[in-house]
Write a protein that holds these residues in place. Structure first.
Motif, PDB file in Angstrom:
ATOM      1  N   GLU A 507       0.842  -1.208   0.000  1.00 44.34           N
ATOM      2  CA  GLU A 507       0.000   0.000   0.000  1.00 44.34           C
ATOM      3  C   GLU A 507       0.872   1.251   0.000  1.00 44.34           C
ATOM      4  O   GLU A 507       0.618   2.222  -0.728  1.00 44.34           O
ATOM      5  CB  GLU A 507      -0.897  -0.016   1.240  1.00 44.34           C
ATOM      6  N   ASN A 510       2.670   1.950  -3.413  1.00 43.08           N
ATOM      7  CA  ASN A 510       1.704   2.492  -4.383  1.00 43.08           C
ATOM      8  C   ASN A 510       1.394   3.957  -4.105  1.00 43.08           C
ATOM      9  O   ASN A 510       1.331   4.780  -5.023  1.00 43.08           O
ATOM     10  CB  ASN A 510       0.417   1.660  -4.371  1.00 43.08           C
ATOM     11  N   LYS A 511       1.207   4.275  -2.826  1.00 45.09           N
ATOM     12  CA  LYS A 511       0.923   5.665  -2.451  1.00 45.09           C
ATOM     13  C   LYS A 511       2.121   6.563  -2.757  1.00 45.09           C
ATOM     14  O   LYS A 511       1.952   7.701  -3.238  1.00 45.09           O
ATOM     15  CB  LYS A 511       0.581   5.727  -0.955  1.00 45.09           C
ATOM     16  N   GLU A 559      -2.100  -8.198  -5.730  1.00 46.41           N
ATOM     17  CA  GLU A 559      -1.706  -6.841  -5.353  1.00 46.41           C
ATOM     18  C   GLU A 559      -0.188  -6.660  -5.482  1.00 46.41           C
ATOM     19  O   GLU A 559       0.292  -5.596  -5.904  1.00 46.41           O
ATOM     20  CB  GLU A 559      -2.157  -6.561  -3.923  1.00 46.41           C
ATOM     21  N   THR A 563       1.682  -4.015  -7.946  1.00 48.29           N
ATOM     22  CA  THR A 563       2.666  -3.042  -7.447  1.00 48.29           C
ATOM     23  C   THR A 563       3.942  -3.107  -8.289  1.00 48.29           C
ATOM     24  O   THR A 563       4.512  -2.068  -8.644  1.00 48.29           O
ATOM     25  CB  THR A 563       2.968  -3.299  -5.957  1.00 48.29           C
TER      26      THR A 563
END
Length: 790
Positions: A507, A510-511, A559, A563
């Protein structure tokens, strides 16, 4: 010396013994052309001595060469035929045996052949640099100094530069900059005293440990259990270190101290114990003769009992109560408890620390310019996680000084020499603006040489200001994204243990990419400490695994793949800066970056086979794609090496070997100094951004080897299975990897896109994960931190 830019093109190394050959090897690693000299051979090829030394470099472990092919760049030479080559050299390093008369004789011989600005350095561990300089031809003296590499030169960070009275200051600065950036070393400048800084203090520390082991009756194997990693020191601890170094080498350094330090208050300590002399006389020299303080009989490890002279089983460990004391986090409380304890092992440990504190305080002014150089010398030369002054200061400077003084007054120390007055006048030796120099009674700042501006976060000492890792832009449980230096480059660092990759890291990455696309020139993935990443966080899958929620794990793998692809096709350049382990999922991230800046000691590999899996984050896909792009008519031949990397869990033992194996590409950059990684990585991002960066166009279709390629691999796996080289489960994993990398059940030459292989990869990952044998491997790895072969 002239003020022109200093470029080192060629370096001559005089002496092809262990150190000379390995120094030449590391020069070749760094892309500097080495000319390795020795005496002419009496028979056959006159370069025979050097040629044999070069061949030996290819066989040694740990490998002195970053790739065996680097040996080809070492030019062999002999003193009869090739002295004219010295004129071409910017630096000459003399590394012959430690005899003053031999060295001076060689200097006379080579001096007429040196270039006008050639730096001449002697690699010695103990001879006086000033005495050697006095024996040099006058034309050499301003360009002469000592240089002390630690063994093995590729891996040991420390190099000591020892100026003599006539050394030109510009020359010394040039040499330091070359050593720091090109060879990747941590340089300290030592005073011209016997054994210089690291060996003087490190060997004293070992002698004090031997003395206190005898005084308190502590067995050698117990000493090693207590004085290794529990104190933040290498696994070889004390007595195993002596075996590794070579008992004859250790005794030689001790004799140098005995011969050259008659006025040292500790002089009586500088003697090889009787048991050590007997071992050396018997030819038991340690690791190189397979018998020393330790030896093996079959699978039984034995250790010397010095009282009887016999070997006994090495099965004793330190007292659990003492080991509990060593776990106390507050160093002030830890030392207080050790000192107060009546346990002989606790008394032994306190005595070892106290006697080193006593020695370094007494001799700081003699051996080094400041306390910082002492601590870095011991950290980089002996592998301690903290230098002795750091340890003292973090435990409370004044309190420890008081304890040492009380022990001196009580006659408990090795000698009764008083602590110098400056010890009681200070609160420590390291502070924000530098480290203490007792000779000038001042605090010395860090070197202002330009080369150190490349080290954005250099090695730090306890007591100095804590590094400030820039301004946080985004942070979650897995990563911190931050900026530093106002260059519009975003840096993302993982917060997880060993930088493993779980949902929060995915996460966060990706951010970070999203933020970089909005506001920054690009992104660097860099960790504030080793390793780069040990790969996917298997433990994060455990809850879903235990409940049989395969869908959740499948989503996690999907996921991970997304990524990796986000890294590949982001609108800004993404650069990975690697050091240490780059395993599994960490390697998959690296494979998808626009550029990699790898420290030489980056150990890269897709190691999922070790837990019965295959790379599920895009590694199989990426290698299938690279094989297709690099194939010159024979796709299967190109694919085979990539397949073997995954199926055999190949790990590159250097960044250069990583390039040879295909983990790194030609455009990727290898950096020799780990502290320059972030600087170079940011410069790569800026260069890519300034040149009008666009992400690569998505591959519409690339050929795969198909079912025929998979069948060929299965045939080879069958041979290995029948030969007993692999287990049935190894065969199953290998065949599954082959199916994915060859594109599945399609004809050879079929064009597929990246998503096709990713889907095969994810499906195969899930199939293996559900397999009982794989589950056994995962459980064993999580429990024992080593692979199970079932």
């Amino acid at each position: 010396m002239s003020q022109n830019k200093f470029i080192v093109r060629k370096v001559a190394v005089l002496g092809a013994g262990v150190m000379g050959a390995q120094i030449a090897a590391h020069l070749a690693n760094a892309g500097v052309e080495p000319i390795l000299f020795d005496l002419p051979a009496k028979e056959g090829n006159k370069n025979g001595i050097v040629l044999k030394a070069i061949e030996n470099l290819k066989k040694q472990n740990p490998a002195p060469l970053s790739s065996k092919s680097r040996a080809d760049y070492i030019r062999p030479a002999n003193y009869d035929d090739h002295l004219e080559l010295l004129k071409e050299c910017d630096l000459v390093i003399e590394a012959i045996a430690e005899r003053m008369d031999w060295k001076l004789g060689l200097y006379e011989k080579v001096a007429p052949h040196l270039g006008a600005d050639t730096i001449f350095a002697t690699n010695t561990s103990g001879l006086s640099i000033n005495k050697l300089a006095e024996g040099c031809p006058e034309s050499m003296r301003s360009r002469f100094c000592g240089i002390h590499f630690f063994n093995p030169p590729r891996y040991m960070h420390l190099v000591e530069i020892i100026p003599c009275a006539t050394s030109d200051s510009v020359m010394l600065d040039r040499l330091e900059e070359f050593l720091v950036t090109t060879l990747g070393k941590g340089v300290i400048r030592a005073k011209d005293t016997p054994n210089f800084v690291a060996n003087r203090i490190g060997v004293y520390s070992m002698l004090a440990c031997i003395h206190n082991a005898q005084k308190f009756g502590i067995r050698f194997d117990v000493v090693d259990d207590l004085t290794g990693p529990r104190l933040g020191r290498p696994k070889s601890a004390t007595f195993r270190t002596a075996d590794v170094v070579g008992l004859d080498t250790f005794a030689h350094v001790v004799k140098t101290m005995d011969d050259t330090l008659p006025n040292d208050p500790w002089h009586a300590l500088f003697k090889s114990p009787e048991w050590l002399q007997k071992l050396i006389t018997a030819g038991a020299l340690g690791a190189k003769t397979k018998v020393g303080i330790y030896k093996k009989e079959g699978k039984t490890k034995l250790v010397l009992d010095p009282a009887s002279g016999e070997y006994v089983e090495a099965n004793k460990k330190g007292d659990d109560a003492v080991k509990e004391l060593l776990k106390i986090k507050d160093p002030a409380k830890r030392f207080a408890k050790l000192r107060e304890s009546s346990n002989p092992e606790a008394q032994f440990l306190w005595a070892c620390f106290r006697d080193v504190f006593h020695y370094i305080a007494y001799h700081l002014a003699d051996v080094a310019e400041n306390a910082r150089d002492v601590d870095f010398a011991i950290r980089w030369g002996f592998g301690w996680s903290e230098g002795p002054f750091e340890t003292w200061q973090s435990a409370g400077w004044k309190q420890v000084a008081q304890w040492v003084k009380e022990d001196i007054d009580a006659g408990k120390t090795i000698v009764n020499a008083p602590l110098p007055a400056w010890v009681e006048q200070r609160d420590g030796v390291h502070q924000t603006d530098g480290s203490y120099n007792p000779s000038r009674d001042s605090v010395e700042p860090r070197s202002a040489l330009a080369v150190y501006k490349r080290q954005l976060f250099p090695a730090r000492l306890k007591g100095e200001a804590e590094p400030s890792y820039g301004e946080t832009v985004f942070e979650n449980d897995g990563v911190r994204a931050w900026t530093y230096g106002g260059d519009d480059v975003l840096v993302v660092s993982f917060k997880s243990k060993a930088h493993s990759i779980g949902p929060a890291v995915l996460e966060g990455v990706n951010k970070a990419i999203e933020l970089a696309e909005q506001r920054f020139k690009g992104l660097v993935i860099w960790q504030t400490e080793e390793p780069f990443s040990v790969g996917a966080d298997l433990s994060s899958m455990l809850p879903a695994f235990m409940s049989g929620d395969w869908g959740a794990i499948d989503n996690m793998v999907a996921e991970f793949q997304k990524t990796s692809m986000r890294i590949r096709y982001s609108q800004i350049p993404v650069v990975a800066a690697t050091q240490g382990y780059v395993f599994g999922g960490g390697c998959e991230f690296v494979l998808h970056c626009d550029r990699v800046v790898a420290a030489l000691e980056s150990y890269i590999g897709l190691v999922e086979v070790g837990v019965g899996l295959l790379p599920g984050g895009g590694g199989c896909k990426e290698f299938a794609l690279r094989a297709a792009q690099e194939a010159k008519g024979d796709l299967f031949a190109s694919l085979k090496d990539y397949y073997m990397n995954i199926a055999m869990a190949q790990v590159a033992k250097s960044a250069e070997e990583g390039r040879d194996l295909g983990f790194l590409r030609k455009a990727d950059v290898v950096v020799f100094n780990q502290y320059e990684l972030l600087h170079v990585a940011k410069q790569q991002v800026i260069a890519l951004a300034e040149s009008g960066y666009r992400p690569p166009l998505k591959v519409k279709g690339f050929p795969v080897a198909g079912r025929a390629g998979a069948a060929s691999i299965r045939g080879q796996l069958t041979n290995m299975l029948e030969g007993g080289f692999i287990s049935k489960h190894d065969y199953y994993i290998g065949a599954t990897i082959a199916d994915v990398m060859t594109g599945g059940d399609v004809e050879a030459g079929t064009l597929v896109d990246e998503q096709w292989i990713l889907d095969l990869e994810r499906k195969a990952f899930m199939t293996l994960l559900k397999n009982e044998k794989t589950q056994e491997r995962i459980a064993y790895m999580l429990q024992n931190n080593k692979p199970l072969r079932n």
